[in-house]
Design an enzyme around this catalytic site. Structure first.
Site, PDB file in Angstrom:
ATOM      1  CG  ASN A 142     -15.505  47.942  20.940  1.00 37.46           C
ATOM      2  OD1 ASN A 142     -15.249  47.958  19.101  1.00 37.46           O
ATOM      3  ND2 ASN A 142     -15.968  48.942  21.364  1.00 37.46           N
ATOM      4  CG  ASP A 213     -15.330  52.765  20.441  1.00 40.30           C
ATOM      5  OD1 ASP A 213     -15.612  52.445  21.612  1.00 40.30           O
ATOM      6  OD2 ASP A 213     -16.164  51.841  19.342  1.00 40.30           O
ATOM      7  CG  ASP A 244     -17.010  43.328  25.925  1.00 44.20           C
ATOM      8  OD1 ASP A 244     -18.513  42.361  26.108  1.00 44.20           O
ATOM      9  OD2 ASP A 244     -16.368  44.116  25.393  1.00 44.20           O
ATOM     10  CG  HIS A 248     -20.461  47.985  19.390  1.00 48.29           C
ATOM     11  ND1 HIS A 248     -21.141  48.439  18.342  1.00 48.29           N
ATOM     12  CD2 HIS A 248     -20.919  46.986  19.761  1.00 48.29           C
ATOM     13  CE1 HIS A 248     -22.818  47.790  18.232  1.00 48.29           C
ATOM     14  NE2 HIS A 248     -21.958  47.163  19.365  1.00 48.29           N
ATOM     15  CD  GLU A 281     -21.409  41.191  24.030  1.00 52.95           C
ATOM     16  OE1 GLU A 281     -22.238  41.326  24.776  1.00 52.95           O
ATOM     17  OE2 GLU A 281     -19.983  42.076  24.410  1.00 52.95           O
TER      18      GLU A 281
END
Length: 530
Positions: A142, A213, A244, A248, A281
């Site tokens: 991410n 990001d 992870d 996002h 996640e």
């Protein structure tokens, strides 16, 4: 330093006979009881329902005396993972990073020097596979570290080839976003656009400024990520990835793009390794989590964690089975291939014994519930010896206690522990000699699951009987075979008459018994009936 010690015992036959009979008697009286144990019939249910052990390398075992746990330290202690009954290891980040936790990567194709080398890790994988232990690593895609070479190039200017590897915007377009005030479930960061120091262009970092990001609208970034996955699967030999911050990849207002990316990621990885294991996640409600399943067939069930804690704290037996049934039925409506990754704790939550105010009976019952519920359970290192820990995060990631302090040559010293100390936690080697210890309880309860396909793979059915509030009761069913599971979460003794007779006790914890149709449950006890 290797922790193994060679012990030579010289004794005569009479002493051995006394020791053996006495020892077996002690185990029979004091340990959780497994009826009809099948020591040579352990089943491997991974990944669908196997047990995975989460390790923070920095705190696990220090093999070279520098105070920091390392890859070779894990390799020396693979027997502990096997003895516990786990089928796989999930490693928290092991790649180079400026932080202690390493969730901000600077090199995606290397091992952090504190932990060892790629050759060390390959040797660990080889030995783990020889013991039928799979290896899953944290893959943090991410975001990178703000010290990653890509980002250092990106911030040099708008014309830099790496500029579009990250998400940039001009300051005058961000007036409504610079002071974000909404705190999300998985981040308390209230500022997501960050000034790199020259005041005109800002970059996006959901978690904080040190973790910019990546821009997955850029095809080059996606190709870089797929190449990274290929490296770890083909050249290193891992069995899968824990992804992870999977929610996002794109902002919350672009969920369809998130779902599409993970489908594409899975397709690319399956081309490289057909049986790859992917666990994601996605920290949210089941309605938000479920659409990720086609791309991430295994997802962590955070509802399980929080509902388990609430059930144990309030002694309300109906909470967890009801919640878990809702989650499983909902996921089944998306795909029947999902893997429900259940947890009682992990590296982001307070340790379960601390969350339960130090009540060891409740902590022991928590693992009994985890191992008799559907799912693919994850165990966080140290829970099996009753380690303690509360926020901030470093204090829920303290060093593992292998032996008493003057004998513990492998204990990491990178942090002065606040919660898991020699005064509060009994080391593993001592617990091994105590049939009533936390470790022995974990070992026996995991063995129960590993020797019973119904408990591992069976579906979950709720029971209609009007049981007392404190009694958690549910049924596991597989190919016509049934297990009825009971957990008395309260502090009062419970007795009830069961509707059928002739059942066989498969497991009993803390004195729960069955005599014909009569069931007796002391406080905080468990019973599994076949």
């Amino acid at each position: 330093m290797n922790k193994q010690y060679i012990k030579t015992l010289v004794f005569n036959f009479r002493f051995f006979t006394w020791f053996f009979i006495g020892g077996v008697g002690f185990l029979f009286c004091c340990s959780p009881k497994l009826a009809n144990e099948r020591p040579n019939d352990l089943e491997d249910h991974w990944p669908k329902a196997g047990v995975t052990y989460e390790i923070f390398v920095r705190s696990f075992y220090d093999s070279d005396g520098d105070g920091i746990g390392d890859i070779n330290g894990v390799r020396e202690n693979l027997d502990h993972v096997s003895d516990l009954g786990a089928n796989a290891i999930w490693f928290m980040p092991i790649m180079p990073s400026p932080s202690y936790h390493k969730y901000d990567v600077t090199d995606y194709k290397a091992i952090h020097p504190d932990y060892g080398t790629l050759e060390d890790f390959k040797a660990l994988i080889s030995e783990a596979h020889a013991q039928d232990i799979r290896i899953v690593i944290d893959l943090i895609i991410n975001h990178t570290s703000s010290e990653h070479p890509w980002f250092l190039e990106s911030k040099k200017g708008r014309d830099n080839p790496y500029r579009d590897y990250f998400v940039w915007a001009q300051k005058d377009t961000l007036e409504d976003y610079l002071e974000k005030k909404t705190i999300t479930l998985d981040s308390d960061n209230i500022r997501q656009w960050h000034d790199p120091g020259f005041g005109e262009d800002f970059y996006y970092g959901f978690f904080y400024g040190g973790m910019p990001d990546l821009n997955f609208d850029n095809p080059k970034v996606r190709e870089e990520v797929y190449e990274i996955g290929k490296f770890w699967l083909e050249e290193v030999g891992v069995d899968g990835f824990r992804l992870d911050a999977a929610k996002h990849i794109f902002p919350d207002d672009r969920p369809d793009d998130n779902h599409a990316f993970w489908k594409e990621f899975r397709e690319k990885m399956v081309e490289i390794k057909s049986d790859i294991y992917l666990v994601g996640e996605v920290y949210d409600s089941k309605e938000i989590v479920a659409p990720y399943l086609p791309g991430l067939p295994a997802l962590f069930n955070f509802d399980f964690h929080y509902t388990l804690l609430e059930a144990l704290r309030t002694a309300d037996g109906s909470l967890l089975p009801t919640k878990q049934k809702q989650v499983l039925d909902y996921y089944q409506g998306i795909t029947d291939e999902f893997i429900d990754a259940t947890i009682s704790s992990n590296h982001d939550q307070p340790r379960i014994l601390s969350d339960l105010d130090g009540d060891e009976r409740k902590a022991k019952q928590a693992i009994a519930i985890l191992m008799t519920m559907p799912g693919a359970p994850y165990l966080y290192y140290g829970e099996e010896i009753g380690m303690l820990g509360k926020k901030p995060d470093p204090n829920i990631r303290e060093p593992f206690l292998w032996d008493v302090l003057d004998k513990d040559g492998g204990r990491a010293t990178w942090i002065d522990p606040k919660f898991s100390t020699d005064e509060t936690v009994i080391p593993l080697e001592v617990q091994k000699e105590d049939a009533s210890s936390m470790f022995r309880h974990y070992q026996e309860t995991i063995k129960l699951r590993n020797t019973d396909s119904v408990l591992a793979l069976g579906g979950l059915e709720l029971l209609d009987e009007n049981y007392p509030k404190a009694l958690m009761a549910y049924e596991r069913v597989l190919d016509g075979e049934r297990r009825i599971v009971f957990h008395n979460l309260g502090m009062e003794r419970l007795e009830l008459t069961y509707t059928t007779e002739g059942g066989e006790v498969v497991y009993s914890y803390n004195g729960a018994t069955m005599d014909g149709k009569r069931l007796v449950f002391p406080p905080q006890s468990s019973l599994v009936v076949k």
